[in-house]
Design a protein around this motif. Structure first.
Motif, mmCIF file in Angstrom:
data_model
loop_
_atom_site.group_PDB
_atom_site.id
_atom_site.type_symbol
_atom_site.label_atom_id
_atom_site.label_comp_id
_atom_site.label_asym_id
_atom_site.label_seq_id
_atom_site.Cartn_x
_atom_site.Cartn_y
_atom_site.Cartn_z
ATOM 1 N N MET A 18 0.828 -1.210 0.000
ATOM 2 C CA MET A 18 0.000 0.000 0.000
ATOM 3 C C MET A 18 0.862 1.259 0.000
ATOM 4 O O MET A 18 0.557 2.227 -0.708
ATOM 5 N N VAL A 19 1.949 1.261 0.757
ATOM 6 C CA VAL A 19 2.839 2.427 0.806
ATOM 7 C C VAL A 19 3.527 2.623 -0.543
ATOM 8 O O VAL A 19 3.585 3.737 -1.076
ATOM 9 N N ILE A 20 4.037 1.528 -1.110
ATOM 10 C CA ILE A 20 4.701 1.621 -2.419
ATOM 11 C C ILE A 20 3.711 2.088 -3.488
ATOM 12 O O ILE A 20 4.048 2.924 -4.328
ATOM 13 N N ALA A 21 2.485 1.571 -3.459
ATOM 14 C CA ALA A 21 1.469 1.974 -4.436
ATOM 15 C C ALA A 21 1.146 3.459 -4.312
ATOM 16 O O ALA A 21 1.005 4.161 -5.316
ATOM 17 N N ALA A 27 4.023 9.746 -7.512
ATOM 18 C CA ALA A 27 5.204 10.156 -8.284
ATOM 19 C C ALA A 27 4.939 10.062 -9.789
ATOM 20 O O ALA A 27 5.266 10.983 -10.545
ATOM 21 N N ALA A 28 4.354 8.958 -10.236
ATOM 22 C CA ALA A 28 4.057 8.804 -11.666
ATOM 23 C C ALA A 28 3.038 9.840 -12.130
ATOM 24 O O ALA A 28 3.148 10.385 -13.229
ATOM 25 N N PHE A 29 2.040 10.121 -11.290
ATOM 26 C CA PHE A 29 1.040 11.131 -11.634
ATOM 27 C C PHE A 29 1.691 12.503 -11.775
ATOM 28 O O PHE A 29 1.400 13.252 -12.710
ATOM 29 N N ALA A 30 2.600 12.832 -10.859
ATOM 30 C CA ALA A 30 3.274 14.133 -10.899
ATOM 31 C C ALA A 30 4.150 14.264 -12.146
ATOM 32 O O ALA A 30 4.151 15.304 -12.804
ATOM 33 N N VAL A 31 4.887 13.211 -12.478
ATOM 34 C CA VAL A 31 5.731 13.253 -13.675
ATOM 35 C C VAL A 31 4.870 13.372 -14.936
ATOM 36 O O VAL A 31 5.172 14.149 -15.839
ATOM 37 N N GLY A 32 3.786 12.608 -14.995
ATOM 38 C CA GLY A 32 2.880 12.679 -16.144
ATOM 39 C C GLY A 32 2.241 14.048 -16.291
ATOM 40 O O GLY A 32 2.140 14.596 -17.392
ATOM 41 N N LEU A 33 1.828 14.618 -15.175
ATOM 42 C CA LEU A 33 1.237 15.953 -15.195
ATOM 43 C C LEU A 33 2.259 16.990 -15.639
ATOM 44 O O LEU A 33 1.945 17.901 -16.408
ATOM 45 N N SER A 34 3.496 16.835 -15.195
ATOM 46 C CA SER A 34 4.561 17.757 -15.575
ATOM 47 C C SER A 34 4.842 17.694 -17.077
ATOM 48 O O SER A 34 5.003 18.722 -17.732
ATOM 49 N N ILE A 144 -0.144 9.455 -16.381
ATOM 50 C CA ILE A 144 -1.282 9.868 -15.548
ATOM 51 C C ILE A 144 -2.285 8.722 -15.428
ATOM 52 O O ILE A 144 -2.703 8.353 -14.327
ATOM 53 N N VAL A 145 -2.657 8.137 -16.565
ATOM 54 C CA VAL A 145 -3.634 7.043 -16.556
ATOM 55 C C VAL A 145 -3.056 5.823 -15.835
ATOM 56 O O VAL A 145 -3.728 5.195 -15.009
ATOM 57 N N GLY A 146 -1.795 5.495 -16.125
ATOM 58 C CA GLY A 146 -1.161 4.352 -15.485
ATOM 59 C C GLY A 146 -1.025 4.512 -13.982
ATOM 60 O O GLY A 146 -1.178 3.551 -13.223
ATOM 61 N N SER A 147 -0.734 5.727 -13.539
ATOM 62 C CA SER A 147 -0.600 5.952 -12.097
ATOM 63 C C SER A 147 -1.930 5.780 -11.386
ATOM 64 O O SER A 147 -1.977 5.269 -10.267
ATOM 65 N N GLY A 150 -2.750 1.783 -11.923
ATOM 66 C CA GLY A 150 -1.723 0.992 -11.251
ATOM 67 C C GLY A 150 -1.669 1.265 -9.760
ATOM 68 O O GLY A 150 -1.563 0.349 -8.940
ATOM 69 N N GLY A 151 -1.735 2.540 -9.391
ATOM 70 C CA GLY A 151 -1.693 2.908 -7.975
ATOM 71 C C GLY A 151 -2.877 2.351 -7.202
ATOM 72 O O GLY A 151 -2.716 1.754 -6.138
ATOM 73 N N PHE A 152 -4.085 2.534 -7.764
ATOM 74 C CA PHE A 152 -5.266 2.011 -7.085
ATOM 75 C C PHE A 152 -5.265 0.483 -7.075
ATOM 76 O O PHE A 152 -5.661 -0.133 -6.087
ATOM 77 N N GLY A 153 -4.812 -0.124 -8.164
ATOM 78 C CA GLY A 153 -4.775 -1.582 -8.237
ATOM 79 C C GLY A 153 -3.854 -2.179 -7.198
ATOM 80 O O GLY A 153 -4.233 -3.106 -6.462
#
Length: 165
Positions: A18-21, A27-34, A144-147, A150-153
């Motif tokens: 859960m912590v890693i997710a 992090a992936a969302f932030a990079v994608g948004l950037s 963004i979509v993957g985060s 993937g994060g929720f999964g």
């Protein structure tokens, strides 16, 4: 006492997942948004040329994209052996400061020569040539979509481990 070890390991494993997710997803969302915001930023800060018109860009060995405020724009690139890929199969558009931009196409450049982009369309409309990879936009949206998925999964899998333990 031996029965207590397995649920404890499952509980710790679930919490770690859960912590890693959570960290990875954010992090992936932030990079994608950037990356996606970088395309929008380049659109707002690039010079616009009125249609019909021409803009010359220096060859840097990277990819350039052409965006226009009009939907019926025809562009060609002169400056050597270059293929101008049109967006007939991929429709991309974005709204920036209340103005809508449609992707006209993209082309790769080689270093050491200039490339002239000639566009024809509705007079009064504009186009912009920006040095940003079409793949950078796709990568940003993919992150963004993957985060999100993937994060929720992964978080859900970790939560299941915690509940079972």
């Amino acid at each position: 006492m031996a029965g207590d070890t397995k649920p404890k390991k499952m509980l710790i494993g679930g919490i770690v997942i859960m912590v890693i997710a959570t960290i990875g997803g954010i992090a992936a969302f932030a990079v994608g948004l950037s990356k996606t915001a970088g395309v929008v930023d380049k659109l707002t800060n690039s010079s616009s040329v009125e249609l019909p018109g021409s803009e010359t860009v220096p060859g840097t060995g990277s990819q350039f994209t052409v965006w226009a405020t009009a939907s019926n724009v025809n562009c060609t690139v002169n400056g050597g052996d270059v293929a101008f890929n049109t967006s007939a199969s991929t429709s991309q558009s974005t709204d920036v400061n209340g103005e809508s931009f449609d992707l006209v196409g993209w082309f790769d450049t080689s270093s050491g020569r200039d490339f002239a982009v000639d566009c024809d369309g509705t007079p009064g409309e504009t186009f912009s040539v920006i040095e940003v990879s079409f793949s950078a936009l796709a990568t940003g949206i993919g992150l963004i979509v993957g985060s999100i998925f993937g994060g929720f999964g992964l978080f859900f899998i970790g939560l299941v481990f915690v509940i079972i333990a």
